[in-house]
Write a protein that holds these residues in place. Sequence first.
Motif, mmCIF file in Angstrom:
data_model
loop_
_atom_site.group_PDB
_atom_site.id
_atom_site.type_symbol
_atom_site.label_atom_id
_atom_site.label_comp_id
_atom_site.label_asym_id
_atom_site.label_seq_id
_atom_site.Cartn_x
_atom_site.Cartn_y
_atom_site.Cartn_z
ATOM 1 N N TYR A 32 6.073 15.438 -1.658
ATOM 2 C CA TYR A 32 5.385 14.770 -2.758
ATOM 3 C C TYR A 32 5.930 15.134 -4.130
ATOM 4 O O TYR A 32 6.276 16.285 -4.393
ATOM 5 N N ARG A 100 -0.029 12.563 -6.372
ATOM 6 C CA ARG A 100 -0.675 11.323 -5.962
ATOM 7 C C ARG A 100 -0.028 10.812 -4.682
ATOM 8 O O ARG A 100 1.136 11.066 -4.402
ATOM 9 N N ARG A 101 -0.826 10.127 -3.894
ATOM 10 C CA ARG A 101 -0.312 9.557 -2.662
ATOM 11 C C ARG A 101 -1.099 8.309 -2.322
ATOM 12 O O ARG A 101 -2.201 8.103 -2.823
ATOM 13 N N VAL A 102 -0.530 7.487 -1.462
ATOM 14 C CA VAL A 102 -1.192 6.265 -1.055
ATOM 15 C C VAL A 102 -2.219 6.602 0.018
ATOM 16 O O VAL A 102 -1.893 7.250 1.019
ATOM 17 N N TRP A 107 -3.299 4.030 -4.621
ATOM 18 C CA TRP A 107 -2.824 5.357 -4.991
ATOM 19 C C TRP A 107 -4.028 6.244 -5.298
ATOM 20 O O TRP A 107 -4.922 5.847 -6.035
ATOM 21 N N ASP A 109 -5.113 9.873 -6.911
ATOM 22 C CA ASP A 109 -4.689 11.009 -7.719
ATOM 23 C C ASP A 109 -5.471 12.253 -7.335
ATOM 24 O O ASP A 109 -6.674 12.189 -7.072
#
Length: 121
Positions: A32, A100-102, A107, A109
């Motif tokens: 990430y 942050r990631r899906v 998305w 945070d």
Amino acid sequence: QVQLVESGGGLVQSGGSLRLSCAASGMLFSAYNMYWYRQAPGKQRELVAGITGGDRSTTNYADSVKGRFTISRDNAKNTVYLQMNSLKPEDTAVYYCNTRRVVGTIWQDYWGQGTQVTVSS
């Protein structure tokens, strides 16, 4: 559950240095991108620095900190750092770690609790 825990803030005189740390858990850290933001009283939160994940990390910085701050990461320790040199009173702010990631199709945070940096003149 992603958790980010910052440390290393404090009070320092103008021209001094501090190193902030952000320990991450609950995520595949090495994959990430990681970011440092800051928020001064009465101002919006702003991006200070970012570092990409993966095998060859790249970095980016806000113009206001270029040449003074260095972001780095230690994937073995799941930790991202912000080395801050030549600190100025205008660097005074709460500093936050972010990633942050899906999640599904959006998305998400993630933020740490923040660490206070105060630079006296």
